[in-house]
Design an enzyme around this catalytic site. Structure first.
Site, PDB file in Angstrom:
ATOM      1  N   HIS A 123       1.826   5.102  -0.789  1.00 19.78           N
ATOM      2  CA  HIS A 123       1.495   6.489  -1.131  1.00 19.78           C
ATOM      3  C   HIS A 123       2.661   7.025  -1.970  1.00 19.78           C
ATOM      4  O   HIS A 123       3.784   6.535  -1.881  1.00 19.78           O
ATOM      5  CB  HIS A 123       1.258   7.300   0.141  1.00 19.78           C
TER       6      HIS A 123
ATOM      7  N   HIS B  49       0.899  -1.186   0.000  1.00 21.11           N
ATOM      8  CA  HIS B  49       0.000   0.000   0.000  1.00 21.11           C
ATOM      9  C   HIS B  49       0.925   1.221   0.000  1.00 21.11           C
ATOM     10  O   HIS B  49       1.436   1.628   1.043  1.00 21.11           O
ATOM     11  CB  HIS B  49      -0.872  -0.066   1.258  1.00 21.11           C
TER      12      HIS B  49
ATOM     13  N   CYS C  17      -3.825  10.710   4.173  1.00 27.13           N
ATOM     14  CA  CYS C  17      -4.371  10.304   5.476  1.00 27.13           C
ATOM     15  C   CYS C  17      -4.562  11.549   6.330  1.00 27.13           C
ATOM     16  O   CYS C  17      -3.660  12.379   6.435  1.00 27.13           O
ATOM     17  CB  CYS C  17      -3.430   9.319   6.158  1.00 27.13           C
TER      18      CYS C  17
HETATM   19  C1  LIG Z   1     -10.946   4.471  16.703  1.00 24.11           C
HETATM   20  C2  LIG Z   1     -11.687   5.686  17.215  1.00 24.11           C
HETATM   21  C3  LIG Z   1     -13.187   5.497  17.137  1.00 24.11           C
HETATM   22  C4  LIG Z   1     -11.278   5.879  18.670  1.00 24.11           C
HETATM   23  O1  LIG Z   1     -11.723   7.140  19.113  1.00 24.11           O
HETATM   24  P1  LIG Z   1     -12.037   7.405  20.656  1.00 24.11           P
HETATM   25  O2  LIG Z   1     -12.448   8.834  20.773  1.00 24.11           O
HETATM   26  O3  LIG Z   1     -10.873   6.932  21.468  1.00 24.11           O
HETATM   27  O4  LIG Z   1     -13.268   6.379  20.861  1.00 24.11           O
HETATM   28  P2  LIG Z   1     -14.199   6.077  22.068  1.00 24.11           P
HETATM   29  O5  LIG Z   1     -14.417   4.609  22.055  1.00 24.11           O
HETATM   30  O6  LIG Z   1     -13.704   6.760  23.331  1.00 24.11           O
HETATM   31  O7  LIG Z   1     -15.551   6.789  21.624  1.00 24.11           O
HETATM   32  C5  LIG Z   1     -15.643   8.209  21.486  1.00 24.11           C
HETATM   33  C6  LIG Z   1     -16.856   8.544  20.614  1.00 24.11           C
HETATM   34  O8  LIG Z   1     -16.705   7.969  19.313  1.00 24.11           O
HETATM   35  C7  LIG Z   1     -17.788   7.056  19.037  1.00 24.11           C
HETATM   36  N1  LIG Z   1     -17.265   5.925  18.286  1.00 24.11           N
HETATM   37  C8  LIG Z   1     -16.348   5.016  18.682  1.00 24.11           C
HETATM   38  N2  LIG Z   1     -16.132   4.140  17.706  1.00 24.11           N
HETATM   39  C9  LIG Z   1     -16.927   4.481  16.673  1.00 24.11           C
HETATM   40  C10 LIG Z   1     -17.146   3.921  15.388  1.00 24.11           C
HETATM   41  N3  LIG Z   1     -16.488   2.847  14.953  1.00 24.11           N
HETATM   42  N4  LIG Z   1     -18.027   4.533  14.579  1.00 24.11           N
HETATM   43  C11 LIG Z   1     -18.708   5.625  14.983  1.00 24.11           C
HETATM   44  N5  LIG Z   1     -18.535   6.205  16.214  1.00 24.11           N
HETATM   45  C12 LIG Z   1     -17.653   5.618  17.032  1.00 24.11           C
HETATM   46  C13 LIG Z   1     -18.305   6.655  20.418  1.00 24.11           C
HETATM   47  O9  LIG Z   1     -19.625   6.220  20.332  1.00 24.11           O
HETATM   48  C14 LIG Z   1     -18.160   7.966  21.178  1.00 24.11           C
HETATM   49  O10 LIG Z   1     -19.199   8.833  20.746  1.00 24.11           O
HETATM   50  P3  LIG Z   1     -19.765  10.005  21.727  1.00 24.11           P
HETATM   51  O11 LIG Z   1     -20.218   9.289  22.939  1.00 24.11           O
HETATM   52  O12 LIG Z   1     -18.590  10.936  21.958  1.00 24.11           O
HETATM   53  O13 LIG Z   1     -20.830  10.619  20.888  1.00 24.11           O
HETATM   54  C15 LIG Z   1     -11.277   6.973  16.428  1.00 24.11           C
HETATM   55  O14 LIG Z   1      -9.949   7.276  16.710  1.00 24.11           O
HETATM   56  C16 LIG Z   1     -11.451   6.829  14.954  1.00 24.11           C
HETATM   57  O15 LIG Z   1     -12.568   6.710  14.468  1.00 24.11           O
HETATM   58  N6  LIG Z   1     -10.344   6.834  14.180  1.00 24.11           N
HETATM   59  C17 LIG Z   1     -10.406   6.594  12.764  1.00 24.11           C
HETATM   60  C18 LIG Z   1      -9.241   7.210  12.100  1.00 24.11           C
HETATM   61  C19 LIG Z   1      -9.273   6.902  10.617  1.00 24.11           C
HETATM   62  O16 LIG Z   1     -10.273   6.492  10.070  1.00 24.11           O
HETATM   63  N7  LIG Z   1      -8.117   7.154   9.967  1.00 24.11           N
HETATM   64  C20 LIG Z   1      -7.989   6.926   8.568  1.00 24.11           C
HETATM   65  C21 LIG Z   1      -7.963   5.466   8.207  1.00 24.11           C
HETATM   66  S1  LIG Z   1      -6.393   4.694   8.474  1.00 24.11           S
HETATM   67  C22 LIG Z   1      -5.506   5.077   7.058  1.00 24.11           C
HETATM   68  O17 LIG Z   1      -5.938   5.869   6.266  1.00 24.11           O
HETATM   69  C23 LIG Z   1      -4.215   4.354   6.803  1.00 24.11           C
HETATM   70  C24 LIG Z   1      -4.369   3.243   5.793  1.00 24.11           C
HETATM   71  C25 LIG Z   1      -5.292   2.141   6.280  1.00 24.11           C
HETATM   72  O18 LIG Z   1      -4.923   3.718   4.570  1.00 24.11           O
HETATM   73  C26 LIG Z   1      -2.999   2.605   5.499  1.00 24.11           C
HETATM   74  C27 LIG Z   1      -1.869   3.622   5.335  1.00 24.11           C
HETATM   75  O19 LIG Z   1      -1.832   4.359   4.348  1.00 24.11           O
HETATM   76  O20 LIG Z   1      -1.024   3.671   6.219  1.00 24.11           O
END
Ligand SMILES: CC(C)(COP(=O)([O-])OP(=O)([O-])OC[C@H]1O[C@@H](n2cnc3c(N)ncnc32)[C@H](O)[C@@H]1OP(=O)([O-])[O-])[C@@H](O)C(=O)NCCC(=O)NCCSC(=O)C[C@@](C)(O)CC(=O)[O-]
Length: 300
Positions: A209, A207, A240
């Site tokens: 970039h 993967h 990202c």
């Molecule tokens: C992992 C968390 C959720 C931790 O985030 P957090 O704040 O630590 O989570 P939490 O469990 O404490 O929950 C906080 C709030 O988030 C909600 N929540 C909790 N989980 C979810 C969920 N699944 N869907 C929807 N809502 C969610 C939960 O319900 C709560 O809502 P509130 O009570 O505040 O209203 C957060 O950090 C997050 O969503 N991160 C995603 C980051 C992301 O998507 N990054 C891009 C993708 S990775 C990438 O691009 C790299 C890749 C793969 O392409 C490879 C590369 O290039 O390297």
């Protein structure tokens, strides 16, 4: 080692490609992109993510996108799920394959998913268990395999540890992400050599970039190392949200052109793919990041 005769491309444009876009993109435009990509012959499309909308607002409509797309037989439509909440939401949306994502760097793990590497792996355990029970396949990602925007240099051994854990936990394939696109062909070969001590090469994906313009060279290096699955993004869209300055994935059009030149089969129609890229670029108001598309369209 001889080159593989068939390569699978994992199209991440609708997810990795769009997740960082600041302007709203309608569900209809996302659905059209996914359908255009399956029309072009892509057999694996990452459609969206079930992550916190506060963290990645652009992916908030993933459920609606899944509901709108035409699911063609033989095509895998996947989604990212960082935890059980995301996994359950994906199941409700009818998703049949998901991906979990970890990092080789502690700092990136904290910035991206708000927990340590160890905690992220613990979070994935119940997800992988539930997925096994439901017959859902889970792909694993490791980010920052050739460098981290916060921690800098990452050793192949750091990557190998996380990749090995994901594989041992039940991920059927581990995608090695050069998140910031700093890796070179030499780094890539060394990385695969080390990771392949624990994971068969046919269970690894690349993967890349293209921030430093090395992605195609890194794909060629990976092919020489026996890797036959690559993630790419139509029109080179993406970046990202937690890796500032990183550009998009290598453009699918450019990878296809490389593979066609090597006589490696993919079943993807380059002209249709270019048209799909042009359509989404028009929606986004930007020019294609694919050199091949720009050359073919006379705007190189
Ligand atoms: C992992 C968390 C959720 C931790 O985030 P957090 O704040 O630590 O989570 P939490 O469990 O404490 O929950 C906080 C709030 O988030 C909600 N929540 C909790 N989980 C979810 C969920 N699944 N869907 C929807 N809502 C969610 C939960 O319900 C709560 O809502 P509130 O009570 O505040 O209203 C957060 O950090 C997050 O969503 N991160 C995603 C980051 C992301 O998507 N990054 C891009 C993708 S990775 C990438 O691009 C790299 C890749 C793969 O392409 C490879 C590369 O290039 O390297």
């Amino acid at each position: 080692m001889s080159l593989p005769t068939h390569v699978r491309l994992v199209e991440v444009g609708p997810r990795d490609g769009l997740q960082n876009e600041k302007q709203p993109i309608s569900v209809a435009d996302k659905v059209r992109l996914v359908d255009d990509l399956s029309d072009a012959g892509l057999s694996y499309i990452e459609v969206g993510s079930f992550v916190s909308p506060k963290w990645v607002p652009q992916m908030a409509g993933s459920r609606e996108v899944f509901a709108g797309i035409q699911q063609r037989p033989g095509v895998t439509y996947a989604a990212l799920t960082p935890n059980m909440k995301g996994f359950e939401a994906a199941l409700e949306a009818g998703v049949k394959e998901v991906a979990v994502f970890a990092a080789a760097s502690e700092a990136f793990s904290q910035k991206n998913i708000n927990c340590s590497i160890g905690e992220s792996l613990q979070r994935f355990l119940p997800l992988l268990d539930a997925a096994r029970q439901q017959g859902i396949r889970v792909r694993g990602y490791v980010s920052c395999v050739l460098g981290c925007p916060y921690d800098g240099f990452i050793t192949p051994e750091q990557v190998a540890r996380v990749a090995r854990d994901l594989f041992a936990m039940g991920c059927y394939e581990v995608s090695l992400g050069d998140t910031i696109g700093t890796g070179t062909a030499g780094d890539t070969r060394r990385l695969i050599e080390v990771v392949a001590r624990d994971i068969p090469r046919d269970k690894l994906a690349g993967h890349f970039h293209d921030t430093y313009g090395q992605a195609l060279a890194n794909i060629y290096a990976s092919l020489l190392e026996g890797v036959g699955v690559f993630d790419s993004s139509v029109a080179g869209l993406g970046g990202c949200p937690y890796a500032k300055g990183a550009t998009g994935n290598v453009a699918t059009e450019d990878v296809l052109y490389l593979l066609n030149g090597l006589g490696i089969a993919t079943d993807i129609d380059l002209d249709r793919l270019i048209a799909a890229g042009q359509r989404i670029c028009t929606v986004l108001g930007k020019s294609s990041g694919s050199r091949v598309a720009r050359a073919r369209l006379g705007c190189a």
